[in-house]
Design an enzyme around this catalytic site. Structure first.
Site, PDB file in Angstrom:
ATOM      1  N   LYS A 195       2.062  -1.146  -6.726  1.00 40.26           N
ATOM      2  CA  LYS A 195       3.526  -1.213  -6.841  1.00 40.26           C
ATOM      3  C   LYS A 195       3.950  -2.300  -7.827  1.00 40.26           C
ATOM      4  CE  LYS A 195       3.867   0.742  -2.234  1.00 40.26           C
ATOM      5  NZ  LYS A 195       4.148   0.573  -0.794  1.00 40.26           N
TER       6      LYS A 195
ATOM      7  N   GLN B 190       5.371  -4.074   3.317  1.00 47.11           N
ATOM      8  CA  GLN B 190       4.237  -3.139   3.341  1.00 47.11           C
ATOM      9  C   GLN B 190       3.783  -2.873   4.779  1.00 47.11           C
ATOM     10  OE1 GLN B 190       2.829  -1.547   0.609  1.00 47.11           O
ATOM     11  NE2 GLN B 190       1.666  -0.422   2.128  1.00 47.11           N
TER      12      GLN B 190
ATOM     13  N   ASP C  29      12.611   1.409   0.487  1.00 42.23           N
ATOM     14  CA  ASP C  29      11.700   2.331   1.185  1.00 42.23           C
ATOM     15  C   ASP C  29      12.470   3.355   2.022  1.00 42.23           C
ATOM     16  OD1 ASP C  29       9.020   2.103   0.551  1.00 42.23           O
ATOM     17  OD2 ASP C  29       8.622   0.488   1.982  1.00 42.23           O
TER      18      ASP C  29
HETATM   19  C1  BQF Z   1      -3.496   8.568  -5.781  1.00 45.18           C
HETATM   20  C2  BQF Z   1       0.193   4.710   2.248  1.00 45.18           C
HETATM   21  C3  BQF Z   1      -0.702   5.412   4.379  1.00 45.18           C
HETATM   22  C4  BQF Z   1      -0.200   4.268   4.990  1.00 45.18           C
HETATM   23  C5  BQF Z   1       0.510   3.339   4.246  1.00 45.18           C
HETATM   24  C6  BQF Z   1      -1.815   6.745  -5.795  1.00 45.18           C
HETATM   25  C7  BQF Z   1      -1.165   5.625  -3.766  1.00 45.18           C
HETATM   26  C8  BQF Z   1      -2.082   6.382  -3.077  1.00 45.18           C
HETATM   27  C9  BQF Z   1      -2.838   7.354  -3.718  1.00 45.18           C
HETATM   28  C10 BQF Z   1      -0.322   4.604  -3.093  1.00 45.18           C
HETATM   29  C11 BQF Z   1       0.416   4.871   0.811  1.00 45.18           C
HETATM   30  C12 BQF Z   1      -0.117   6.052   0.089  1.00 45.18           C
HETATM   31  C13 BQF Z   1       1.082   3.869   0.109  1.00 45.18           C
HETATM   32  C14 BQF Z   1      -2.716   7.512  -5.085  1.00 45.18           C
HETATM   33  C15 BQF Z   1       1.290   3.917  -1.363  1.00 45.18           C
HETATM   34  C16 BQF Z   1       0.452   6.178  -1.311  1.00 45.18           C
HETATM   35  O1  BQF Z   1      -3.801   8.421  -6.981  1.00 45.18           O
HETATM   36  O2  BQF Z   1      -3.776   9.591  -5.143  1.00 45.18           O
HETATM   37  C17 BQF Z   1      -1.044   5.798  -5.143  1.00 45.18           C
HETATM   38  O3  BQF Z   1      -0.321   3.486  -3.555  1.00 45.18           O
HETATM   39  N1  BQF Z   1       0.446   4.902  -1.979  1.00 45.18           N
HETATM   40  C18 BQF Z   1       1.583   2.745   0.852  1.00 45.18           C
HETATM   41  O4  BQF Z   1       2.191   1.859   0.278  1.00 45.18           O
HETATM   42  O5  BQF Z   1       1.388   2.659   2.160  1.00 45.18           O
HETATM   43  C19 BQF Z   1       0.707   3.563   2.884  1.00 45.18           C
HETATM   44  C20 BQF Z   1      -0.506   5.627   3.023  1.00 45.18           C
END
Ligand code: BQF
Length: 291
Positions: free
Chosen positions: A52, A96, A119
């Site tokens: 991010k 987060q 968010d």
């Molecule tokens: C990709 C998330 C579960 C719990 C908390 C790119 C992300 C993921 C995959 C990413 C996620 C999932 C995020 C890919 C943010 C998505 O290339 O496939 C980016 O950074 N995500 C989060 O902040 O908290 C989570 C999943």
């Protein structure tokens, strides 16, 4: 089968946002500023906030990362949230998830000012989303809707089956798909762990959105020929042979299901990158609304 390329689409969106940032800067206006709060040292969470912050740099946003130790108390986190709410330099921020078990997540999300809640997790913003009002739509469901729209996928009158009822993905995407508008107007079935026969429902689906977190759960014999498949799962599967020590696995058995699907998102490179792009989009929106 056509791939729904989230990596490429998210890069297009980031380019569009970067162009808007340039315009703001040229007009002598402040550029968007996102803050991210992370508590503890969970590997996946650190990767996500890292992505991010990197994405902010890429589009020309300011960013601030607040890294707090695992031992942070609920009171201390509420204090930081209060400061971020007050700080006029910060347009929007995220906390987060997941938070450590000793912190009440609901209490923290309620403390985030809705105008800075990029968010879209505050009940005010979720409620506004459900009522078709202007709001911050949560980044993952927002990203899925944007992917459907940009690929001109015809969702109107189609049967969408959502797997998973989480507050962050399943519940909101089921609402958004059923609303009026482009990439929506679907008839939605929301399935979950107590659903009697998921396969009977997915077999009827024109669109499947899986947000379950079970690797390779959705098999070819569970989908209809020509279905649109959206895979929100991203489980880290331990794998010694990879340099990272794991690989990312979706809820969909991609190799099987791609043969039947009309469109399908890959993992990685599908919904995940869209999540990041839509967080930036919400932050730009927060900046524009800020005055
Ligand atoms: C990709 C998330 C579960 C719990 C908390 C790119 C992300 C993921 C995959 C990413 C996620 C999932 C995020 C890919 C943010 C998505 O290339 O496939 C980016 O950074 N995500 C989060 O902040 O908290 C989570 C999943």
């Amino acid at each position: 089968m056509q791939l729904l390329d989230g990596k490429k689409t998210s890069n297009d969106i980031k380019d569009e946002i970067a162009a808007e940032v340039t315009k703001l800067r040229e007009a002598g206006e402040k550029v968007p500023h996102l803050a991210a709060v992370i508590v503890g040292n969970d590997g996946a969470s650190l990767t996500y906030v890292g992505s991010k912050v990197r994405a902010c740099k890429r589009v020309g946003f300011e960013s601030t990362l607040k890294q707090l130790p695992e031992s942070t108390t609920e009171e201390e986190l509420l204090e930081l949230v209060g400061q971020l709410n007050e700080n006029p330099e910060i347009d929007g921020y995220i906390v987060q998830l997941p938070l450590p078990a000793h912190i009440d997540e609901e209490k923290i999300l309620l403390a985030v000012h809705p105008d800075k809640d990029v968010d879209g997790f505050h009940p005010t913003n979720f409620g506004r989303m459900a009522l078709d009002m202007e709001t911050f739509i949560s980044a993952t469901p927002f990203g899925i809707m944007e992917l459907l729209r940009r690929y001109n996928i015809d969702t109107s009158g189609k049967h969408a089956v959502v797997i998973g009822r989480s507050h962050i993905v399943g519940r909101p995407i089921s609402i958004l798909l059923s609303q009026k508008g482009k990439g929506a107007n679907a008839t939605v079935t929301l399935t979950h762990s107590r659903t009697k026969d998921i396969k009977a429902l997915t077999l009827q689906a024109d669109i499947v959105v899986s947000a379950l977190g079970i690797p390779n759960f959705l098999k070819a014999d569970m989908v209809k020929e020509g279905a649109v498949i959206i895979d929100v799962g991203i489980t880290r599967v331990p794998d010694e042979s990879r340099e990272r020590g794991y690989y990312l696995c979706g809820d969909v058995d991609f190799e099987q299901v791609k043969e039947k699907a009309s469109y399908i998102t890959p993992v990685p490179g599908g919904v995940g990158p869209m999540t990041i792009a839509m967080l930036l989009k919400n932050t730009l929106l927060a900046r524009k609304r800020h005055h």
